[in-house]
Design a protein around this motif. Structure first.
Motif, PDB file in Angstrom:
ATOM      1  N   PRO A 182      -1.512  -6.336  12.970  1.00  0.00           N
ATOM      2  CA  PRO A 182      -2.035  -7.696  12.359  1.00  0.00           C
ATOM      3  C   PRO A 182      -3.161  -7.591  11.251  1.00  0.00           C
ATOM      4  O   PRO A 182      -3.240  -8.426  10.496  1.00  0.00           O
ATOM      5  CB  PRO A 182      -2.454  -8.242  13.579  1.00  0.00           C
ATOM      6  N   ASP A 183      -3.930  -6.685  11.405  1.00  0.00           N
ATOM      7  CA  ASP A 183      -4.957  -6.434  10.299  1.00  0.00           C
ATOM      8  C   ASP A 183      -4.595  -5.488   8.998  1.00  0.00           C
ATOM      9  O   ASP A 183      -4.470  -4.443   8.706  1.00  0.00           O
ATOM     10  CB  ASP A 183      -6.184  -5.639  10.937  1.00  0.00           C
ATOM     11  N   LYS A 184      -4.180  -6.464   7.906  1.00  0.00           N
ATOM     12  CA  LYS A 184      -3.497  -5.963   6.721  1.00  0.00           C
ATOM     13  C   LYS A 184      -4.496  -5.338   5.951  1.00  0.00           C
ATOM     14  O   LYS A 184      -4.250  -4.378   5.140  1.00  0.00           O
ATOM     15  CB  LYS A 184      -2.706  -7.139   6.214  1.00  0.00           C
ATOM     16  N   THR A 185      -5.923  -5.731   5.944  1.00  0.00           N
ATOM     17  CA  THR A 185      -6.904  -5.089   4.993  1.00  0.00           C
ATOM     18  C   THR A 185      -6.968  -3.916   5.458  1.00  0.00           C
ATOM     19  O   THR A 185      -7.343  -2.882   4.747  1.00  0.00           O
ATOM     20  CB  THR A 185      -8.300  -5.873   5.027  1.00  0.00           C
ATOM     21  N   ALA A 186      -7.101  -3.340   6.854  1.00  0.00           N
ATOM     22  CA  ALA A 186      -6.965  -2.114   7.381  1.00  0.00           C
ATOM     23  C   ALA A 186      -5.971  -1.145   6.848  1.00  0.00           C
ATOM     24  O   ALA A 186      -6.044  -0.061   6.162  1.00  0.00           O
ATOM     25  CB  ALA A 186      -7.260  -1.959   8.862  1.00  0.00           C
ATOM     26  N   ASN A 187      -4.757  -1.601   6.550  1.00  0.00           N
ATOM     27  CA  ASN A 187      -3.700  -0.917   5.982  1.00  0.00           C
ATOM     28  C   ASN A 187      -3.825  -0.591   4.714  1.00  0.00           C
ATOM     29  O   ASN A 187      -3.459   0.590   4.149  1.00  0.00           O
ATOM     30  CB  ASN A 187      -2.192  -1.678   6.187  1.00  0.00           C
ATOM     31  N   LYS A 188      -4.429  -1.555   3.824  1.00  0.00           N
ATOM     32  CA  LYS A 188      -4.655  -1.313   2.518  1.00  0.00           C
ATOM     33  C   LYS A 188      -5.731  -0.104   2.209  1.00  0.00           C
ATOM     34  O   LYS A 188      -5.725   0.422   1.218  1.00  0.00           O
ATOM     35  CB  LYS A 188      -4.973  -2.591   1.601  1.00  0.00           C
ATOM     36  N   ARG A 189      -6.736  -0.389   2.971  1.00  0.00           N
ATOM     37  CA  ARG A 189      -7.818   0.472   3.023  1.00  0.00           C
ATOM     38  C   ARG A 189      -7.267   1.901   3.310  1.00  0.00           C
ATOM     39  O   ARG A 189      -7.762   3.005   2.539  1.00  0.00           O
ATOM     40  CB  ARG A 189      -9.045   0.208   4.070  1.00  0.00           C
ATOM     41  N   ILE A 190      -6.663   2.184   4.236  1.00  0.00           N
ATOM     42  CA  ILE A 190      -5.958   3.442   4.685  1.00  0.00           C
ATOM     43  C   ILE A 190      -5.288   4.006   3.318  1.00  0.00           C
ATOM     44  O   ILE A 190      -5.400   5.235   3.099  1.00  0.00           O
ATOM     45  CB  ILE A 190      -5.116   3.434   5.922  1.00  0.00           C
ATOM     46  N   LEU A 191      -4.518   2.960   2.698  1.00  0.00           N
ATOM     47  CA  LEU A 191      -3.426   3.702   1.728  1.00  0.00           C
ATOM     48  C   LEU A 191      -4.482   3.916   0.550  1.00  0.00           C
ATOM     49  O   LEU A 191      -4.188   5.071  -0.189  1.00  0.00           O
ATOM     50  CB  LEU A 191      -2.473   2.519   1.046  1.00  0.00           C
ATOM     51  N   ILE A 192      -5.358   3.220   0.255  1.00  0.00           N
ATOM     52  CA  ILE A 192      -6.344   3.595  -0.938  1.00  0.00           C
ATOM     53  C   ILE A 192      -7.116   4.903  -0.585  1.00  0.00           C
ATOM     54  O   ILE A 192      -7.125   5.581  -1.446  1.00  0.00           O
ATOM     55  CB  ILE A 192      -7.404   2.378  -1.302  1.00  0.00           C
ATOM     56  N   VAL A 218      -6.238   7.430   1.302  1.00  0.00           N
ATOM     57  CA  VAL A 218      -5.168   8.405   1.075  1.00  0.00           C
ATOM     58  C   VAL A 218      -4.713   8.862  -0.616  1.00  0.00           C
ATOM     59  O   VAL A 218      -4.900   9.894  -0.920  1.00  0.00           O
ATOM     60  CB  VAL A 218      -3.679   8.055   1.817  1.00  0.00           C
ATOM     61  N   ALA A 219      -4.427   7.700  -1.135  1.00  0.00           N
ATOM     62  CA  ALA A 219      -4.396   8.062  -2.681  1.00  0.00           C
ATOM     63  C   ALA A 219      -5.589   8.563  -3.421  1.00  0.00           C
ATOM     64  O   ALA A 219      -5.258   9.620  -4.162  1.00  0.00           O
ATOM     65  CB  ALA A 219      -4.015   6.642  -3.423  1.00  0.00           C
ATOM     66  N   VAL A 220      -6.622   8.330  -3.104  1.00  0.00           N
ATOM     67  CA  VAL A 220      -8.079   9.056  -3.694  1.00  0.00           C
ATOM     68  C   VAL A 220      -8.039  10.359  -3.023  1.00  0.00           C
ATOM     69  O   VAL A 220      -8.482  11.193  -3.871  1.00  0.00           O
ATOM     70  CB  VAL A 220      -9.445   8.332  -3.327  1.00  0.00           C
ATOM     71  N   LEU A 221      -7.690  10.712  -1.819  1.00  0.00           N
ATOM     72  CA  LEU A 221      -7.870  11.907  -1.370  1.00  0.00           C
ATOM     73  C   LEU A 221      -6.700  12.891  -1.979  1.00  0.00           C
ATOM     74  O   LEU A 221      -7.026  13.996  -2.525  1.00  0.00           O
ATOM     75  CB  LEU A 221      -7.559  12.204   0.164  1.00  0.00           C
ATOM     76  N   ILE A 222      -5.609  12.246  -2.228  1.00  0.00           N
ATOM     77  CA  ILE A 222      -4.449  13.060  -2.908  1.00  0.00           C
ATOM     78  C   ILE A 222      -4.969  13.234  -4.587  1.00  0.00           C
ATOM     79  O   ILE A 222      -4.643  14.383  -4.857  1.00  0.00           O
ATOM     80  CB  ILE A 222      -3.179  12.260  -2.788  1.00  0.00           C
ATOM     81  N   PHE A 223      -5.535  12.334  -5.030  1.00  0.00           N
ATOM     82  CA  PHE A 223      -5.797  12.599  -6.296  1.00  0.00           C
ATOM     83  C   PHE A 223      -6.685  13.602  -6.551  1.00  0.00           C
ATOM     84  O   PHE A 223      -7.108  14.448  -7.335  1.00  0.00           O
ATOM     85  CB  PHE A 223      -6.470  11.052  -6.926  1.00  0.00           C
ATOM     86  N   LEU A 224      -7.867  13.634  -5.575  1.00  0.00           N
ATOM     87  CA  LEU A 224      -8.964  14.404  -5.680  1.00  0.00           C
ATOM     88  C   LEU A 224      -8.390  16.219  -5.292  1.00  0.00           C
ATOM     89  O   LEU A 224      -8.801  16.992  -5.993  1.00  0.00           O
ATOM     90  CB  LEU A 224     -10.049  14.513  -4.710  1.00  0.00           C
ATOM     91  N   PHE A 225      -7.303  16.013  -4.555  1.00  0.00           N
ATOM     92  CA  PHE A 225      -6.647  17.369  -4.116  1.00  0.00           C
ATOM     93  C   PHE A 225      -6.148  17.914  -5.254  1.00  0.00           C
ATOM     94  O   PHE A 225      -6.181  19.151  -5.846  1.00  0.00           O
ATOM     95  CB  PHE A 225      -5.639  17.282  -2.973  1.00  0.00           C
TER      96      PHE A 225
END
Length: 93
Positions: free
Chosen positions: A60-70, A72-79
């Motif tokens: 039910p907490d959609k902000t947590a889902n957005k935070r996780i996606l952000i 993950v995207a930053v970690l992939i970019f750094l990798f």
């Protein structure tokens, strides 16, 4: 006292004095196991992945889902930057 037989362990019928609940009082389990869908008997990686996606969708907490996606995207970019991947294919000339 037999030399060929092993000693038997003693068995006691101990019941805790102040325990008034259901089930085994000596069973150790996590506090939130009954609320999680990703914990339990998952025989293969596909079932684990499907359970994790279903848990993410029903959160039910959609902000947590957005935070996780952000994150993950930053970690992939750094990798990709660390391994020297050519990022110019993502940008138009």
């Amino acid at each position: 006292m037999g030399f060929l037989s092993k000693r038997k362990n003693k068995k006691f019928s101990y019941t805790p004095r102040f325990y008034k609940g259901e089930g085994n009082p000596f069973e150790i389990k996590h506090k939130f196991d009954e609320h999680r869908t990703t914990v339990g008997d998952n025989p293969n990686i596909k079932q684990k992945f499907n359970n994790a996606l279903e848990d993410l969708k029903t959160n039910p907490d959609k902000t947590a889902n957005k935070r996780i996606l952000i994150i993950v995207a930053v970690l992939i970019f750094l990798f990709l930057l660390i391994i020297g991947f050519d990022l110019s294919i993502f940008f138009a000339n």
